[in-house]
Scaffold this motif. Sequence first.
Motif, mmCIF file in Angstrom:
data_model
loop_
_atom_site.group_PDB
_atom_site.id
_atom_site.type_symbol
_atom_site.label_atom_id
_atom_site.label_comp_id
_atom_site.label_asym_id
_atom_site.label_seq_id
_atom_site.Cartn_x
_atom_site.Cartn_y
_atom_site.Cartn_z
ATOM 1 N N TYR A 29 0.979 -1.103 -0.181
ATOM 2 C CA TYR A 29 0.038 -0.016 -0.101
ATOM 3 C C TYR A 29 0.756 1.294 -0.116
ATOM 4 O O TYR A 29 0.515 2.246 -0.614
ATOM 5 C CB TYR A 29 -0.997 -0.031 1.153
ATOM 6 C CG TYR A 29 -1.853 1.359 1.160
ATOM 7 C CD1 TYR A 29 -3.024 0.917 0.457
ATOM 8 C CD2 TYR A 29 -1.787 2.111 2.079
ATOM 9 C CE1 TYR A 29 -3.834 2.360 0.191
ATOM 10 C CE2 TYR A 29 -2.694 3.237 2.121
ATOM 11 C CZ TYR A 29 -3.628 3.355 1.274
ATOM 12 O OH TYR A 29 -4.522 4.477 1.180
ATOM 13 N N ASP A 100 -1.851 -5.758 3.847
ATOM 14 C CA ASP A 100 -3.303 -5.327 3.953
ATOM 15 C C ASP A 100 -3.311 -4.158 2.678
ATOM 16 O O ASP A 100 -2.564 -3.377 2.747
ATOM 17 C CB ASP A 100 -3.605 -4.504 5.321
ATOM 18 C CG ASP A 100 -3.853 -5.556 6.295
ATOM 19 O OD1 ASP A 100 -3.848 -6.804 6.202
ATOM 20 O OD2 ASP A 100 -3.729 -5.087 7.587
ATOM 21 N N ARG A 101 -4.472 -4.488 1.956
ATOM 22 C CA ARG A 101 -4.661 -3.557 0.871
ATOM 23 C C ARG A 101 -3.264 -3.448 -0.174
ATOM 24 O O ARG A 101 -3.223 -2.530 -0.951
ATOM 25 C CB ARG A 101 -4.660 -2.004 1.329
ATOM 26 C CG ARG A 101 -6.060 -1.627 1.880
ATOM 27 C CD ARG A 101 -6.403 -0.343 2.481
ATOM 28 N NE ARG A 101 -5.477 0.027 3.181
ATOM 29 C CZ ARG A 101 -5.371 1.218 3.743
ATOM 30 N NH1 ARG A 101 -6.273 1.971 3.378
ATOM 31 N NH2 ARG A 101 -4.373 1.777 4.689
ATOM 32 N N THR A 103 -1.481 -5.247 -3.496
ATOM 33 C CA THR A 103 -1.881 -5.829 -4.718
ATOM 34 C C THR A 103 -0.895 -6.864 -5.150
ATOM 35 O O THR A 103 0.256 -6.570 -4.943
ATOM 36 C CB THR A 103 -2.213 -4.803 -5.798
ATOM 37 O OG1 THR A 103 -0.985 -3.994 -6.167
ATOM 38 C CG2 THR A 103 -3.395 -3.734 -5.439
ATOM 39 N N ILE A 127 -6.223 -7.478 -5.079
ATOM 40 C CA ILE A 127 -6.318 -7.096 -3.873
ATOM 41 C C ILE A 127 -5.694 -8.236 -2.936
ATOM 42 O O ILE A 127 -6.732 -9.196 -2.834
ATOM 43 C CB ILE A 127 -7.086 -6.109 -3.229
ATOM 44 C CG1 ILE A 127 -7.313 -4.963 -4.191
ATOM 45 C CG2 ILE A 127 -7.029 -5.745 -1.942
ATOM 46 C CD1 ILE A 127 -8.439 -4.035 -3.917
ATOM 47 N N THR A 128 -4.779 -8.436 -2.126
ATOM 48 C CA THR A 128 -4.437 -9.593 -1.179
ATOM 49 C C THR A 128 -5.257 -9.534 -0.002
ATOM 50 O O THR A 128 -5.428 -8.377 0.764
ATOM 51 C CB THR A 128 -3.076 -9.822 -1.282
ATOM 52 O OG1 THR A 128 -2.752 -8.451 -0.048
ATOM 53 C CG2 THR A 128 -2.200 -9.448 -2.180
ATOM 54 N N GLU A 129 -5.307 -10.815 0.405
ATOM 55 C CA GLU A 129 -6.147 -10.875 1.592
ATOM 56 C C GLU A 129 -5.409 -12.228 2.114
ATOM 57 O O GLU A 129 -5.022 -13.087 1.667
ATOM 58 C CB GLU A 129 -7.464 -11.298 1.626
ATOM 59 C CG GLU A 129 -8.398 -10.319 1.730
ATOM 60 C CD GLU A 129 -9.926 -10.745 1.509
ATOM 61 O OE1 GLU A 129 -10.227 -12.093 2.012
ATOM 62 O OE2 GLU A 129 -10.712 -10.196 1.468
ATOM 63 N N LYS A 145 -9.946 -6.366 -8.456
ATOM 64 C CA LYS A 145 -10.159 -4.829 -7.925
ATOM 65 C C LYS A 145 -11.395 -4.590 -7.976
ATOM 66 O O LYS A 145 -11.839 -3.517 -7.291
ATOM 67 C CB LYS A 145 -8.962 -3.960 -8.648
ATOM 68 C CG LYS A 145 -7.779 -4.243 -8.427
ATOM 69 C CD LYS A 145 -6.816 -3.255 -9.145
ATOM 70 C CE LYS A 145 -5.484 -3.599 -8.774
ATOM 71 N NZ LYS A 145 -4.259 -2.868 -9.501
#
Length: 194
Positions: A29, A100-101, A103, A127-129, A145
């Motif tokens: 991010y 967090d947030r 890509t 976007i990753t989790e 996205k």
Amino acid sequence: MKAVTDALATYLNTEKEMNVCDLYTLTLYDGSAYYYTDADKDITYNGHTYLHNALLLKREQTKINNVISVDSMTVSIYATVDDKLGDKPIFLAAHDGALDRATLALSRCFFDANGNTIGAVDLFSGITEVKSCGGLLMKLTVKSKVQGLSQEFPRRRFYPQGTYSTSGGKVSSSTEEDSASVIAPYVPLKEVLL
């Protein structure tokens, strides 16, 4: 349609056996980017060096649907405490929220018979989790996205816009606002939410 160079289009249309690898671009991010590949050697493409010995990444198939839904991809990252994201071990960085947030972009890179890079096709970006993280394995779920497009408008949410009343089937509205009014539509159910 994917945009490719003429050389890559010719290669894809004529070759029967292809040398390929995956290129991963992880952008945090804060804007810092890290480049990884699943090839046997470092790959230089588009001015970036994709490292082969930094992390071991394995992806599942990309799921792309023709209806409004969230396209997603699962990536497994195998790492040790020596594998770092910035100055922290990658698993500690994930626990601290560094991903967090972030890509993750996936490209497929193609090589000629001599091992020279011909070009790459962008396959997926999202976007990753962090799905799970521990031991030597971290699983990331990468969601497109445009993930907000698959969500329905929230039901039973009422936003005050001013007071109104009905009289004889007609709506009388007012521009005055107060904090005690509640707007609730007719709901043909046994319970009424106010």
